[in-house]
Design an enzyme around this catalytic site. Structure first.
Site, PDB file in Angstrom:
ATOM      1  N   ARG A  61       0.816  -1.209   0.000  1.00  0.00           N
ATOM      2  CA  ARG A  61       0.000   0.000   0.000  1.00  0.00           C
ATOM      3  C   ARG A  61       0.859   1.273   0.000  1.00  0.00           C
ATOM      4  NH1 ARG A  61      -0.945   2.636   4.827  1.00  0.00           N
ATOM      5  NH2 ARG A  61      -0.190   1.551   6.666  1.00  0.00           N
ATOM      6  N   HIS A  62       0.192   2.363  -0.374  1.00  0.00           N
ATOM      7  CA  HIS A  62       0.840   3.669  -0.365  1.00  0.00           C
ATOM      8  C   HIS A  62       0.818   4.191   1.068  1.00  0.00           C
ATOM      9  CE1 HIS A  62       1.741   7.806  -1.403  1.00  0.00           C
ATOM     10  NE2 HIS A  62       1.949   7.449  -2.651  1.00  0.00           N
ATOM     11  N   PRO A  63       1.931   4.719   1.568  1.00  0.00           N
ATOM     12  CA  PRO A  63       1.917   5.168   2.974  1.00  0.00           C
ATOM     13  C   PRO A  63       0.992   6.362   3.214  1.00  0.00           C
ATOM     14  CG  PRO A  63       4.025   5.665   1.919  1.00  0.00           C
ATOM     15  CD  PRO A  63       3.238   4.855   0.945  1.00  0.00           C
ATOM     16  N   LEU A  64       0.692   7.148   2.165  1.00  0.00           N
ATOM     17  CA  LEU A  64      -0.065   8.384   2.362  1.00  0.00           C
ATOM     18  C   LEU A  64      -1.410   8.416   1.650  1.00  0.00           C
ATOM     19  CD1 LEU A  64       2.906  10.893   1.849  1.00  0.00           C
ATOM     20  CD2 LEU A  64       2.000  10.050   4.026  1.00  0.00           C
TER      21      LEU A  64
ATOM     22  N   PHE B 173      -4.951   2.513  -2.318  1.00  0.00           N
ATOM     23  CA  PHE B 173      -3.755   2.429  -3.169  1.00  0.00           C
ATOM     24  C   PHE B 173      -2.998   1.203  -2.679  1.00  0.00           C
ATOM     25  CE2 PHE B 173      -1.486   5.737  -5.836  1.00  0.00           C
ATOM     26  CZ  PHE B 173      -0.431   4.974  -6.221  1.00  0.00           C
TER      27      PHE B 173
END
Lengths: 376, 376
Positions: B227-230, B234
């Site tokens: 996943r996207h950290p932000l 995502f």
């Protein structure tokens, strides 16, 4: 200090990561990179964290040493400025989705009409042709479509993204390679050309011999965590306070390990007498090794194994990397002086050239800082 | 077809992966690469699988289009042949552990004494200086020491190796970059130089902005899976028969997703009204999305999302990549004609140059195939 790419001029339409990293590598070596940015807001990455005094470190890393002009690509007067610049530069770099530069009348053919010897480098998700060329591409998509996720992670986990943007970064590197080859050709012959690099292609190249497992051996490789698919013990192992890696692929080193563990009987153990046998009994051997290591810290285990001449190391966090003495000696962390944010610590350039060293210490441009130079 | 690096001569002492990949990229573009191999057995990678009719596909990929001479670096007569070749070539490439080339009298200073304008590229685990320079380096060790493993994988898994040899491959790419910059400088000025590239440095560069999380924001980034950290959603999501990725980082796209899921109420749900809020409720949103996707196959989910204009894709296995139509159009799989193994399918070159295209279709040399040409 001399710069190898002194005098090489690049007009840079690229944004965010892959394109800017490519032109950053060229700027580090002395190329003059004129970055075209949207008026008012600039490259999207000016608004990506982390920030220092409100200034994006993300943008700063990727755009150090470049010049910035604000250009509205839908404005005829601005486009005229661009067309004049195109006549003066050696290289154009862009990473829009295929078709977008054409809308602005700035595709390769149009640019070539203005400057017949131009090198024009396009970086995109899937390349300028083929069934996927219009698809939206993010790093995650490139890692997924290119097969890298399918071989990263563990059997019991989902396919896993590599922790950094490998699709962007590998495309940036292959684009840099292609552009430099084209630049060498232009230097010798005067001829420019089109350089087309895709993130998906780049990820597939980064798979290296994993692809051959399928094309030659007919295997569809899966996920094996951190271990080596053919050699054992070659993996990440749990110790008292974390993990270390050990990389042993032959009998003499395995025998050394058995002696360190004070279990010489394992050398003759019929499960472990060859690398192949050890691999088929990989889990059993892992239990033995982790039992032994459970009373050692990362530091103790690492020095014990290294002192015995075994390939092993701790697994460093980003913080440990940043503080690592080796990284200081290698100048892999560089301070720039940002006009607003002050001293900012960025990542260095890994190509260490003796006669024409990279200079990664230049500040990034403020938005439109060079308007007055180029927009006359 | 014209080749950009026609006439560029390289004496290649490198073995296995990082060095050979670098010189393969140069050979693809027309450089003459003379590979120095141990008499009788050759590069270790001649004995790495997969094999086709007993011939290593591993070696073939990395050494296509090169020439091979058998040289015993401990034999004075053979060394004399090497010294004569050094006088004739533009570039030397090697990837021994620091100090080894010196033992043979073939370190940079000795080589420079024979050919003052030589470019000499060294690829090593940790570089030619610093406290780690003597340490044994494998790809696994570079990925561990360079911090990449610490951010790859899941919170609940150990640090994870990227599925391909990223330490070798990134070092190969940075070495190619450094060598081409040096070659351009040599073309313009006649001056050669030393190019020093380390696997650990290269991995650290590949971390891109993850390093800034620490140097600028003071964070020590961990592992967040795919996943996207932000940004959210995502990530990789489970569907009926596998996984897909979805890459949504803004409200308009999230709203589209809610409509596709026929759950428009999620748009107003206070947990999900901004990207930031969605990220803090990432697990809850994942459950909702996976519940919805559980009745769709990978193919169905992918076309549904793409048709709606959402960035999404299947996660391809290596086999799927090999059979992908896009890869055929992009010529990312190339057939070579091996003198013994016959037709062998290797990985193509991702830099697509229009005027001087790469030619990745040449066969690798048989061991010592060019002895008679160069050992006279």
């Amino acid at each position: 200090m001399k710069k190898a790419l002194e005098g090489v001029k690049i007009l840079d339409f690229s944004r965010v990561l892959a394109g800017p990293y490519c032109t950053m590598l060229l700027a580090d070596m002395g190329a003059e990179v004129i970055k075209v940015e949207r008026p008012g807001s600039g490259d999207d990455s000016r608004h990506f964290g982390p920030y220092q005094k409100g200034e994006s470190a993300y943008y700063s890393l990727l755009n150090r040493g470049k010049k910035s002009i604000e250009i509205n690509l839908k404005d005829e007067q601005d486009l005229e400025i661009i067309r004049n610049l195109i006549r003066e530069v050696d290289i154009v770099v862009e990473n829009y989705r295929p078709g977008i530069m054409e809308k602005f009348g700035l595709d390769y053919d149009s640019v070539k009409a203005l400057n017949p010897n131009i090198i024009y480098t396009s970086i995109s998700g899937f390349g300028q042709n083929g069934p996927y060329k219009e698809r939206p591409a993010y790093d995650l998509v490139a890692q997924a479509m290119g097969g890298m996720m399918s071989i990263t992670g563990y059997e019991h986990t989902p396919p896993t993204r590599t922790g950094s943007s490998l699709g962007d970064m590998s495309a940036a590197l292959f684009a840099t390679y292609g552009t430099l080859v084209a630049l060498f050709h232009k230097e010798r012959t005067g001829e420019g050309q089109f350089v087309d690099v895709a993130m998906m292609d780049s990820i597939v190249a980064m798979l290296e011999t994993n692809v051959l497992q399928n094309t030659v051996a007919g295997i569809n490789p899966g996920r094996v965590g951190s271990r080596h698919p053919l050699s054992t013990p070659f993996d990440a192992y749990r110790v008292k306070d974390g993990y270390i890696v050990i990389a042993i692929a032959n009998n003499p080193l395995f025998e050394k390990l058995c002696h360190i563990m004070e279990q010489p009987e394992l050398i003759e153990d019929e499960r472990f007498t060859t690398d192949e046998l050890r691999t088929s009994h990989e889990q059993e051997l892992k239990v033995i090794i982790e039992n032994f290591l459970s009373s050692y810290t990362v530091e103790e285990a690492e020095s014990m194994l290294l002192d015995a001449g075994l390939p092993a190391s701790r697994i460093q966090s980003i913080e440990e990397v940043v503080q690592d003495e080796q990284m200081k000696v290698r100048e892999m962390l560089v301070d720039i002086e940002h006009p607003i944010a002050g001293k900012m610590t960025l990542v260095g350039n890994p190509a260490k050239l003796s006669a024409t060293p990279a200079d990664p210490s230049n500040a990034p441009p403020m938005l439109g800082e060079h308007n007055t130079v180029f927009k006359k």
